[in-house]
Design an enzyme around this catalytic site. Sequence first.
Site, PDB file in Angstrom:
ATOM      1  N   GLY A 159       0.812  -1.189  -0.202  1.00 38.80           N
ATOM      2  CA  GLY A 159      -0.155   0.044  -0.021  1.00 38.80           C
ATOM      3  C   GLY A 159       0.803   1.054  -0.069  1.00 38.80           C
ATOM      4  O   GLY A 159       2.121   1.056   0.144  1.00 38.80           O
ATOM      5  N   CYS A 216       5.271  -6.128   1.431  1.00 39.91           N
ATOM      6  CA  CYS A 216       5.611  -4.782   1.479  1.00 39.91           C
ATOM      7  C   CYS A 216       4.932  -4.168   2.676  1.00 39.91           C
ATOM      8  O   CYS A 216       5.218  -4.482   3.987  1.00 39.91           O
ATOM      9  CB  CYS A 216       5.297  -4.172   0.502  1.00 39.91           C
ATOM     10  SG  CYS A 216       6.249  -2.597   0.212  1.00 39.91           S
ATOM     11  N   TYR A 217       4.014  -3.109   2.410  1.00 44.83           N
ATOM     12  CA  TYR A 217       3.181  -2.485   3.556  1.00 44.83           C
ATOM     13  C   TYR A 217       2.590  -3.593   4.462  1.00 44.83           C
ATOM     14  O   TYR A 217       2.497  -3.466   5.517  1.00 44.83           O
ATOM     15  CB  TYR A 217       1.897  -1.826   3.127  1.00 44.83           C
ATOM     16  CG  TYR A 217       1.427  -0.934   4.153  1.00 44.83           C
ATOM     17  CD1 TYR A 217       1.708   0.255   4.688  1.00 44.83           C
ATOM     18  CD2 TYR A 217       0.354  -1.430   4.895  1.00 44.83           C
ATOM     19  CE1 TYR A 217       1.027   0.997   5.831  1.00 44.83           C
ATOM     20  CE2 TYR A 217      -0.310  -1.089   5.913  1.00 44.83           C
ATOM     21  CZ  TYR A 217      -0.028   0.363   6.137  1.00 44.83           C
ATOM     22  OH  TYR A 217      -0.919   0.750   7.266  1.00 44.83           O
ATOM     23  N   HIS A 236       7.793  -7.230  -4.170  1.00 43.86           N
ATOM     24  CA  HIS A 236       6.408  -7.672  -4.603  1.00 43.86           C
ATOM     25  C   HIS A 236       6.363  -9.041  -5.515  1.00 43.86           C
ATOM     26  O   HIS A 236       6.986  -8.895  -6.391  1.00 43.86           O
ATOM     27  CB  HIS A 236       5.861  -6.332  -5.249  1.00 43.86           C
ATOM     28  CG  HIS A 236       5.317  -5.237  -4.618  1.00 43.86           C
ATOM     29  ND1 HIS A 236       3.994  -5.111  -4.248  1.00 43.86           N
ATOM     30  CD2 HIS A 236       6.182  -4.140  -4.171  1.00 43.86           C
ATOM     31  CE1 HIS A 236       3.986  -3.966  -3.529  1.00 43.86           C
ATOM     32  NE2 HIS A 236       5.316  -3.461  -3.458  1.00 43.86           N
ATOM     33  N   GLU A 279       4.200 -10.497  -6.688  1.00 44.66           N
ATOM     34  CA  GLU A 279       3.027 -10.662  -7.763  1.00 44.66           C
ATOM     35  C   GLU A 279       3.357  -9.992  -9.010  1.00 44.66           C
ATOM     36  O   GLU A 279       2.729 -10.100  -9.990  1.00 44.66           O
ATOM     37  CB  GLU A 279       1.679  -9.918  -7.088  1.00 44.66           C
ATOM     38  CG  GLU A 279       1.794  -8.285  -6.874  1.00 44.66           C
ATOM     39  CD  GLU A 279       2.387  -8.047  -5.529  1.00 44.66           C
ATOM     40  OE1 GLU A 279       3.251  -8.769  -5.079  1.00 44.66           O
ATOM     41  OE2 GLU A 279       2.234  -6.905  -4.960  1.00 44.66           O
ATOM     42  N   SER A 309     -23.673  -3.031 -25.438  1.00 41.91           N
ATOM     43  CA  SER A 309     -22.961  -2.048 -26.467  1.00 41.91           C
ATOM     44  C   SER A 309     -22.563  -2.793 -27.643  1.00 41.91           C
ATOM     45  O   SER A 309     -22.438  -1.972 -28.617  1.00 41.91           O
ATOM     46  CB  SER A 309     -21.840  -1.288 -25.780  1.00 41.91           C
ATOM     47  OG  SER A 309     -20.898  -2.393 -25.468  1.00 41.91           O
ATOM     48  N   ASP A 343     -17.589  -6.974 -23.390  1.00 44.48           N
ATOM     49  CA  ASP A 343     -17.795  -7.146 -21.977  1.00 44.48           C
ATOM     50  C   ASP A 343     -19.293  -7.342 -21.648  1.00 44.48           C
ATOM     51  O   ASP A 343     -19.661  -8.024 -20.970  1.00 44.48           O
ATOM     52  CB  ASP A 343     -17.481  -5.930 -21.025  1.00 44.48           C
ATOM     53  CG  ASP A 343     -15.697  -5.734 -20.974  1.00 44.48           C
ATOM     54  OD1 ASP A 343     -14.920  -6.409 -21.520  1.00 44.48           O
ATOM     55  OD2 ASP A 343     -15.410  -4.710 -20.610  1.00 44.48           O
ATOM     56  N   LYS A 347      -9.788  -8.373 -18.564  1.00 45.03           N
ATOM     57  CA  LYS A 347      -9.931  -8.399 -19.816  1.00 45.03           C
ATOM     58  C   LYS A 347      -9.742  -9.742 -20.573  1.00 45.03           C
ATOM     59  O   LYS A 347     -10.478 -10.009 -21.255  1.00 45.03           O
ATOM     60  CB  LYS A 347      -9.429  -7.113 -20.670  1.00 45.03           C
ATOM     61  CG  LYS A 347      -9.956  -6.990 -21.933  1.00 45.03           C
ATOM     62  CD  LYS A 347     -11.251  -6.145 -22.128  1.00 45.03           C
ATOM     63  CE  LYS A 347     -11.840  -5.624 -23.319  1.00 45.03           C
ATOM     64  NZ  LYS A 347     -12.618  -4.895 -23.176  1.00 45.03           N
ATOM     65  N   ASP A 385      -9.714  16.572 -62.450  1.00 46.53           N
ATOM     66  CA  ASP A 385      -9.709  17.858 -63.156  1.00 46.53           C
ATOM     67  C   ASP A 385     -10.287  19.183 -62.533  1.00 46.53           C
ATOM     68  O   ASP A 385     -10.372  20.247 -62.838  1.00 46.53           O
ATOM     69  CB  ASP A 385     -10.166  17.952 -64.370  1.00 46.53           C
ATOM     70  CG  ASP A 385      -9.096  17.083 -65.482  1.00 46.53           C
ATOM     71  OD1 ASP A 385      -7.917  16.870 -64.919  1.00 46.53           O
ATOM     72  OD2 ASP A 385      -9.460  16.475 -66.244  1.00 46.53           O
TER      73      ASP A 385
END
Length: 514
Positions: free
Chosen positions: A50, A77-78, A164, A166, A219, A223, A370, A451
């Site tokens: 964080g 970390c944090y 980290h 990850e 849409s 998704d 995604k 032309d």
Amino acid sequence: TVLVLDFGSQYSHLITRRLREFNVYAEMLPCTQKIKDLTWKPKGIILSGGPYSVFAEDAPHVDHDIFDLGVPILGICYGMQELAWINGKGVARGDKREYGPAVINVEDKTSPLFKDVDNSTVWMSHHDKLSSLPTGFKTIATSTNSPFAAIGHAEKPIFGLQFHPEVTHSVQGKFLLRNFAIDICKCKNDWSMENFIDTEISRIRALVGPTAEVIGAVSGGVDSTVAAKLMTEAIGDRFHAILVDNGVLRLNEAANVKKTLTEGLGIDLTVIDASEEFLGKLKGITDPEKKRKIIGHTFIHVFEREAAKIKPSHEGEEIEFLLQGTLYPDVIESISFKGPSQTIKTHHNVGGLLDDMKLKLIEPLRELFKDEVRHLGELLGISHDLVWRHPFPGPGIAIRVLGEVTKEQVEIARKADHIYIEEIKKFGLYEKISQAFACLLPVKTVGVMGDQRVYEQVIALRAIETIDFMTADWFVFEAKFLKHVSSRIVNEVDGVARVVYDITSKPPATVEWE
Ligand code: XMP
């Protein structure tokens, strides 16, 4: 399931993502989550990194009940500083940030966390660091700048990492997460997209119940189509999709979406042609942000009005839910610890709908990224072309017709865009490009055709490559392609005398021109 408690690191979401790559399911909640309010028992807990200092007065702190669950805990970390802080000491205010690669030395090769992990490069990003070992802990790994790069409790399965694991820059980091989840927490590694479909369908059925009905906007993008298909699989004709034709969709879009969703995917879809209403409101408007706001507000207005007309499929039933195709990156900020008001973020395209409609929100894709949604779409039988479609902004062609948006201008932009995308596909480039489109510039330029001197507008073509749309590079086409597209556009689209190609990266430019 592993519970990830999020302290707001930009990398937090990657923790759940990495675990899923090892088929382990993880759920992320804000770091202020009260353990007594959990409806399930995690097999292990990860405290994320964080941006805070544990010394700060408003620093977030974790519910101490996590220690009473008796499950393994990993602080990153944090999260590690938080573990040390709770243990009463051991954190030093950093006088300089350590950011970037470092090499760790594994000192305790017997640690189950470091099974199959060698001395290797890891990614550091921190300010404060441990100054001494918290009570009961031992060092597992060191680095040049961090004598406590990895620590573990002598008796309990509690671990801390200064770096980290990850991020992909931590070369063997994912194995640490795997070892923690599978070997230490004994989590099952049976998560897969196939069983995600089954569990999600059961979850939707349980949430919606036997009689409620659901509506949702689609849409034509991946998704909303995937969310709508999943919903149809779960509750059949109790789900109703609405496509609002705002007059600034792509060429033949409404008709194509109707065909694909209704005939191809069996989704109950109503198409509302509100193009005159939208174009009427856009008349005389040239400011991009105003265009966005008008389209957003008009969308909400039209959707609410039309949704109220949708009749439930079965007698005695009622529409109670609104479906949204929100993805994980959309929810990351919303689960920050800053308070319950931020726990639900409405999607920016349909923001505001919920307040007025008194509908409950249902977001079946909120855990996915995604590429995972695309995989899910393919498993649900959605066509490859739709699954790999480039993103298209909610305000559509309105922000690609620079200056005032009129029906005639939209028509020009639409035709040029259609030719451009058609050729990109013919040249086999569509999936190499992240997003491509044509915009119509509000300037006139001189040309000579047959032309005759002509004085007509300019089409600008844009194509970018990007991972996250935050930064992007322009795509390098072969001259042959550009020549061909330019010639087709000028020949086939009335009103265009010149075609240019945008060679600006993001930053400094944005992807869209407005
Ligand atoms: P920018 O232009 O901000 O675009 O670099 C980054 C990505 O976001 C899309 N975009 C939008 N999408 N509503 C949307 O739904 C919007 O108002 C909007 N503006 C930009 C853009 O197409 C690109 O993919």
